[in-house]
Design a protein around this motif. Structure first.
Motif, PDB file in Angstrom:
ATOM      1  N   GLY A  43       4.769  -3.254  14.339  1.00 29.10           N
ATOM      2  CA  GLY A  43       3.518  -3.987  14.524  1.00 29.10           C
ATOM      3  C   GLY A  43       2.468  -3.571  13.519  1.00 29.10           C
ATOM      4  N   ILE A  44       2.311  -2.257  13.358  1.00 25.82           N
ATOM      5  CA  ILE A  44       1.280  -1.765  12.433  1.00 25.82           C
ATOM      6  C   ILE A  44       1.644  -2.120  10.991  1.00 25.82           C
ATOM      7  N   ALA A  45       2.937  -2.045  10.642  1.00 25.30           N
ATOM      8  CA  ALA A  45       3.366  -2.364   9.284  1.00 25.30           C
ATOM      9  C   ALA A  45       3.045  -3.821   8.962  1.00 25.30           C
ATOM     10  N   ILE A  46       3.342  -4.702   9.896  1.00 25.04           N
ATOM     11  CA  ILE A  46       3.065  -6.134   9.689  1.00 25.04           C
ATOM     12  C   ILE A  46       1.559  -6.363   9.566  1.00 25.04           C
ATOM     13  N   LEU A  47       0.805  -5.669  10.417  1.00 27.03           N
ATOM     14  CA  LEU A  47      -0.662  -5.756  10.370  1.00 27.03           C
ATOM     15  C   LEU A  47      -1.176  -5.324   8.992  1.00 27.03           C
ATOM     16  N   GLY A  48      -0.599  -4.215   8.481  1.00 32.96           N
ATOM     17  CA  GLY A  48      -1.010  -3.695   7.164  1.00 32.96           C
ATOM     18  C   GLY A  48      -0.762  -4.709   6.075  1.00 32.96           C
ATOM     19  N   ILE A  49       0.400  -5.355   6.122  1.00 35.22           N
ATOM     20  CA  ILE A  49       0.723  -6.361   5.098  1.00 35.22           C
ATOM     21  C   ILE A  49      -0.273  -7.512   5.164  1.00 35.22           C
ATOM     22  N   ILE A  50      -0.551  -7.949   6.389  1.00 37.37           N
ATOM     23  CA  ILE A  50      -1.495  -9.067   6.565  1.00 37.37           C
ATOM     24  C   ILE A  50      -2.868  -8.684   6.023  1.00 37.37           C
ATOM     25  N   ILE A  51      -3.303  -7.462   6.361  1.00 41.05           N
ATOM     26  CA  ILE A  51      -4.631  -6.993   5.915  1.00 41.05           C
ATOM     27  C   ILE A  51      -4.698  -6.957   4.395  1.00 41.05           C
ATOM     28  N   SER A  52      -3.656  -6.396   3.741  1.00 40.00           N
ATOM     29  CA  SER A  52      -3.721  -6.255   2.281  1.00 40.00           C
ATOM     30  C   SER A  52      -3.717  -7.610   1.593  1.00 40.00           C
ATOM     31  N   VAL A  53      -2.958  -8.543   2.145  1.00 44.73           N
ATOM     32  CA  VAL A  53      -2.947  -9.895   1.555  1.00 44.73           C
ATOM     33  C   VAL A  53      -4.327 -10.529   1.685  1.00 44.73           C
ATOM     34  N   ALA A  54      -4.897 -10.407   2.884  1.00 37.97           N
ATOM     35  CA  ALA A  54      -6.223 -10.981   3.128  1.00 37.97           C
ATOM     36  C   ALA A  54      -7.264 -10.354   2.204  1.00 37.97           C
ATOM     37  N   LEU A  55      -7.164  -9.041   2.038  1.00 40.89           N
ATOM     38  CA  LEU A  55      -8.143  -8.329   1.192  1.00 40.89           C
ATOM     39  C   LEU A  55      -8.018  -8.755  -0.255  1.00 40.89           C
ATOM     40  N   THR A  56      -6.772  -8.946  -0.712  1.00 36.31           N
ATOM     41  CA  THR A  56      -6.577  -9.365  -2.100  1.00 36.31           C
ATOM     42  C   THR A  56      -7.228 -10.726  -2.335  1.00 36.31           C
ATOM     43  N   ILE A  57      -7.063 -11.600  -1.351  1.00 33.06           N
ATOM     44  CA  ILE A  57      -7.659 -12.938  -1.491  1.00 33.06           C
ATOM     45  C   ILE A  57      -9.186 -12.829  -1.523  1.00 33.06           C
ATOM     46  N   ILE A  58      -9.733 -12.021  -0.594  1.00 29.79           N
ATOM     47  CA  ILE A  58     -11.199 -11.877  -0.530  1.00 29.79           C
ATOM     48  C   ILE A  58     -11.723 -11.243  -1.814  1.00 29.79           C
ATOM     49  N   ALA A  59     -10.999 -10.220  -2.305  1.00 27.90           N
ATOM     50  CA  ALA A  59     -11.434  -9.534  -3.520  1.00 27.90           C
ATOM     51  C   ALA A  59     -11.402 -10.476  -4.719  1.00 27.90           C
ATOM     52  N   ALA A  60     -10.435 -11.399  -4.732  1.00 26.89           N
ATOM     53  CA  ALA A  60     -10.364 -12.360  -5.829  1.00 26.89           C
ATOM     54  C   ALA A  60     -11.542 -13.321  -5.772  1.00 26.89           C
ATOM     55  N   VAL A  61     -11.975 -13.645  -4.550  1.00 24.17           N
ATOM     56  CA  VAL A  61     -13.091 -14.581  -4.388  1.00 24.17           C
ATOM     57  C   VAL A  61     -14.418 -13.867  -4.629  1.00 24.17           C
ATOM     58  N   VAL A  62     -14.585 -12.712  -3.976  1.00 31.87           N
ATOM     59  CA  VAL A  62     -15.835 -11.943  -4.115  1.00 31.87           C
ATOM     60  C   VAL A  62     -15.505 -10.561  -4.690  1.00 31.87           C
ATOM     61  N   PRO A  63     -15.510 -10.409  -6.010  1.00 36.16           N
ATOM     62  CA  PRO A  63     -15.061  -9.135  -6.605  1.00 36.16           C
ATOM     63  C   PRO A  63     -15.967  -7.950  -6.261  1.00 36.16           C
ATOM     64  N   THR A  64     -17.251  -8.211  -5.975  1.00 37.79           N
ATOM     65  CA  THR A  64     -18.161  -7.084  -5.709  1.00 37.79           C
ATOM     66  C   THR A  64     -17.818  -6.355  -4.420  1.00 37.79           C
ATOM     67  N   LEU A  65     -17.192  -7.098  -3.493  1.00 39.93           N
ATOM     68  CA  LEU A  65     -16.874  -6.491  -2.203  1.00 39.93           C
ATOM     69  C   LEU A  65     -15.578  -5.677  -2.239  1.00 39.93           C
ATOM     70  N   ALA A  66     -14.827  -5.826  -3.340  1.00 32.23           N
ATOM     71  CA  ALA A  66     -13.465  -5.275  -3.384  1.00 32.23           C
ATOM     72  C   ALA A  66     -13.412  -3.794  -3.039  1.00 32.23           C
ATOM     73  N   SER A  67     -14.332  -3.019  -3.656  1.00 30.40           N
ATOM     74  CA  SER A  67     -14.259  -1.558  -3.464  1.00 30.40           C
ATOM     75  C   SER A  67     -14.544  -1.176  -2.014  1.00 30.40           C
ATOM     76  N   ILE A  68     -15.479  -1.898  -1.400  1.00 30.17           N
ATOM     77  CA  ILE A  68     -15.829  -1.580  -0.008  1.00 30.17           C
ATOM     78  C   ILE A  68     -14.703  -2.008   0.931  1.00 30.17           C
ATOM     79  N   LEU A  69     -14.161  -3.224   0.655  1.00 25.04           N
ATOM     80  CA  LEU A  69     -13.127  -3.753   1.545  1.00 25.04           C
ATOM     81  C   LEU A  69     -11.838  -2.946   1.471  1.00 25.04           C
ATOM     82  N   SER A  70     -11.620  -2.299   0.324  1.00 24.97           N
ATOM     83  CA  SER A  70     -10.384  -1.518   0.191  1.00 24.97           C
ATOM     84  C   SER A  70     -10.336  -0.387   1.218  1.00 24.97           C
TER      85      SER A  70
END
Lengths: 110, 637
Positions: A43-70
């Motif tokens: 469950g946690i592994a799947i959650l992690g994958i989902i989170i990282s994919v979502a973060l990559t998309i958000i970071a691509a859209v809003v690059p300034t947030l990338a460091s905080i969202l990581s």
């Protein structure tokens, strides 16, 4: 490997989970502790994958947030460590917040 | 005309000594030998190349540029930023002597950027030197002095590059002379001289002496007429410097600043000792001409001819003036790069000459030429000024940008520190949280175990208690049964007792009856006494005996006392010990439920006497008249 070791390994990323799962399937006598922690770990592994994919998309859209969202990735790590602690204490306690979602799913783990 | 010639002379002179010639401590030959050495570190080699470049920068700029460039290439190959900065400084210095301002500024900026990047104090000192000259050119006085002093302070501290030190302090001194600040000028010129002596390099000493002499002349000129003592000292210094140069020349070193010293000495003679020693002045003029021709430096030559023109003007020797001016114009023509200002000054001098000769045609011609030259000069000067302004603006902009960048870097550094601190904090917090989670779980498990144990104990205890209660219940039931059994036994006993008593009574009665019968028999026997008295007597005797022996009452009493021991004692108590044996006998009969008549019969007494006996017993027992003796006795247990 005993049930405690298997339970702990199932939290060490998806690779560890696969190792634990294969070893668990080989066992003739299945125990509830390893089954429980295998479910949690997956469950946690799947959650992690989902989170990282979502973060990559958000970071691509809003690059300034990338460091905080990581930092959110850290949450997965924390959940894993909490799961390891649970496994080490041989407790069938779900990890905080999301753990309860996985207890009654992943029925293929018998 | 004198005035205008003096103009030429001063302008040329000042521009000349401001752009001074620097000299290396080591001679060119020494440096060349050093560079040829195989076991030389690239850094040292670059250093020597730079020094060599500074040796050649006045006499042979191409060679100087070549050496500086070599140093730069070497530094680039070694990827050594600080050596690159130093090489750029040398290039900037060469560019300064080539009058290529844009290149000089470019090189100075490169040097400064690299030096600040390398953070090497030596490189920064060199870069500051270059930047100081750049600022001098731009006209930024404060920055020029600031950078120059910074750079020189480093050189002085580490005792390297005395040529640059002497040169730099000389230039500072000259700069303050230009701005009429003699106190500072004296200070820096003196320092230059001291450092020159410290370097023990003859050329440096000569240069220092020349500068010191220049300052002394200027100091003497502060008074009118000029201070003769100071002028004399200046002359001595010049002569010392010239002696050193002569000595070097004999060794084979021809040094560019020799010309400068000669020119300055000649001008000293021209302006201050012309009236007193014209021959000496002429001799020095000739010597200077020889030296300048040898050096073949157009500027020096022009100044030299300017001095000659001045000399001939002082003597009013027109043909000689013309000759000299012709030479000057030749020089200007052969060197087209020379500042148009000199053209203008030359034409102005020609104009003045024509005015003296009253030659209007030539005056007009020269006037036109002068006009043109002035226009060119003005244009060039304007351009130069524009360029200066633009360069100044650019430098300011650049410095602002640099400031911004450094600020940015600093803020970024701060942010980085903040981030690092945050990450560390978060890490420790997580560690702490996880630790507490672990221990809390541990304690939870422990308490759970304890609780479980306590629960088990509690259930056990309750079970034990229940069992105990059951046992207690059973026990109580048992005792009840026992009691009942006891009661039953008691009852049985009592019944038996009553039976026994009754049996006893009946036995007694039977005995009494028997006794009666026996008495009857006795009576009958006594009636028959007369007949057989002896036999009968024996019989009656036996009967009596048996009657006496048969003390039935005692038996009764004992039997009664046995069966009911309390009965007689309570009666005795009630009667306070007054009851007789007979009384007890009556009581016993009464207890057995016999009537008064029956008792009288049984006891063989009269009924009346029996009543009397009853009455007596009643009195003895202290009973009321109303209470019946029978009921009382039966009630007594």
């Amino acid at each position: 490997m005993n049930k405690k070791t298997l339970s702990i390994i199932s939290y060490i990323t998806i690779i560890g989970w696969v190792i634990a799962y294969v070893n668990y399937n080989k066992l003739t006598v299945k125990d509830s502790l390893t089954r429980f922690h295998l479910k949690q770990g997956l469950g946690i592994a799947i959650l992690g994958i989902i989170i990282s994919v979502a973060l990559t998309i958000i970071a691509a859209v809003v690059p300034t947030l990338a460091s905080i969202l990581s930092l959110v990735n850290l949450v997965v790590l924390v959940l894993w460590i909490m799961g390891i602690i649970n496994a080490n204490n041989e407790q069938e306690i779900p990890v905080p917040v999301v753990g309860k979602l996985f207890t009654d799913k992943f029925d293929f783990i018998k | 005309m004198t005035k205008s010639l003096q103009n030429i002379f001063y302008i040329i002179l000042f521009s000349f000594f401001v752009t001074n010639i620097s000299h290396a401590q080591k001679s060119k030959q020494e440096l060349l030998k050093l560079i040829e050495q195989a076991a030389l570190s690239p850094e040292a080699k670059g250093d020597y190349l730079c020094q060599l470049s500074s040796c050649y920068k006045k006499t042979d700029t191409i060679k100087a540029y070549h050496y500086a460039n070599q140093a730069l290439i070497l530094a680039r190959k070694e990827n050594d930023i600080k050596s690159q900065a130093i090489a750029y400084e040398a290039l900037s210095d060469v560019a300064r002597f080539l009058d290529n301002v844009s290149l000089q500024i470019k090189y100075a900026d490169s040097s400064y950027t690299l030096a600040t990047a390398s953070k090497d104090p030596k490189a920064i000192a060199y870069a500051n030197y270059a930047i100081a000259y750049k600022n001098e050119f731009i006209g930024n006085k404060e920055k020029y002095i600031e950078y120059m002093l910074k750079s020189l302070a480093y050189f002085e501290k580490n005792k390297i590059r005395y040529d640059k030190l002497v040169n730099g302090y000389e230039n500072l001194g000259a700069y303050y002379i230009d701005h009429n600040d003699l106190v500072f000028s004296k200070k820096y010129n003196k320092k230059a001289l001291d450092l020159a002596y410290e370097s023990k390099n003859q050329v440096n000493i000569a240069n220092g002496l020349t500068s010191w002499a220049l300052f002394l002349v200027r100091d003497a000129e502060q008074k009118t007429p000029a201070d003769p003592d100071l002028l004399k000292t200046a002359e001595k210094n010049y002569l010392k410097a010239i002696a050193i140069f002569e000595n070097e020349k004999r060794k084979g070193n021809i040094i560019g600043s020799y010309g400068r010293t000669c020119l300055n000495l000649t001008s000293l003679y021209l302006y201050h000792f012309f009236e007193t020693e014209p021959e000496k002045t002429l001799a020095h003029l000739k010597k200077t001409e020889a030296v300048c021709l040898e050096l073949n430096e157009p500027m020096q030559l022009m100044v030299m001819y300017g001095q000659q023109a001045q000399f001939y003007t002082n003597l009013n020797d027109i043909p000689n003036i013309e000759k000299v001016l012709k030479k000057v114009s030749d020089i200007i023509e052969t060197h087209p790069k020379i500042n148009p200002r000199y053209f203008a000054l030359l034409y102005k001098n020609y104009m003045d000459l024509a005015e003296i000769k009253n030659d209007f045609a030539s005056y007009k011609k020269y006037f036109n030429l002068y006009d043109k030259a002035v226009a060119v000069m003005m244009e060039k000067e304007n351009r130069a000024r524009d360029y200066n302004a633009s360069v100044r603006f650019e430098t300011e902009k650049k410095s602002q940008q640099i400031q911004l960048l450094t600020d940015n870097i600093e803020s970024r550094k701060k942010i980085n520190y903040l981030y690092t601190a945050l990450v560390v904090l978060v890490f420790f917090m997580l560690l702490f949280m996880l630790r507490s989670y672990h221990f809390r779980q541990r304690s939870y498990i422990k308490t759970n175990l304890l609780l479980q144990k306590a629960n088990e104990e509690a259930t056990l205890l309750s079970k034990i208690k229940e069992e105990e209660a059951m046992i207690a219940l059973l026990e109580s039931e048992l005792t009840e049964k026992e009691l009942q059994i006891a009661i039953q036994e008691k009852k049985l006993n009592e019944q038996e007792k009553i039976k026994l008593q009754q049996e006893l009574m009946t036995n007694n009665l039977q005995l009494e009856k028997k006794n009666e019968i026996l008495k009857d028999i006795q009576n009958k026997l006594s009636t028959m006494k007369s007949e057989k008295s002896s036999d009968i007597k024996t019989i009656s005797k036996t009967i009596d005996k048996s009657m006496e022996v048969d003390d039935e009452f005692e038996l009764l009493k004992t039997s009664l006392a046995n069966t009911n021991p309390v009965f007689f004692s309570t009666l005795q108590e009630k009667a306070s010990g007054t009851l007789t044996k007979l009384d007890f006998k009556y009581c016993g009969y009464i207890k057995l439920g016999m009537s008064t008549k029956e008792i009288a019969n049984h006891m063989n007494i009269e009924t009346q006497s029996m009543r009397m006996a009853r009455y007596r017993i009643k009195q003895k027992l202290n009973l009321d008249r109303e209470t019946d003796l029978d009921t009382y006795i039966t009630s007594v247990q």
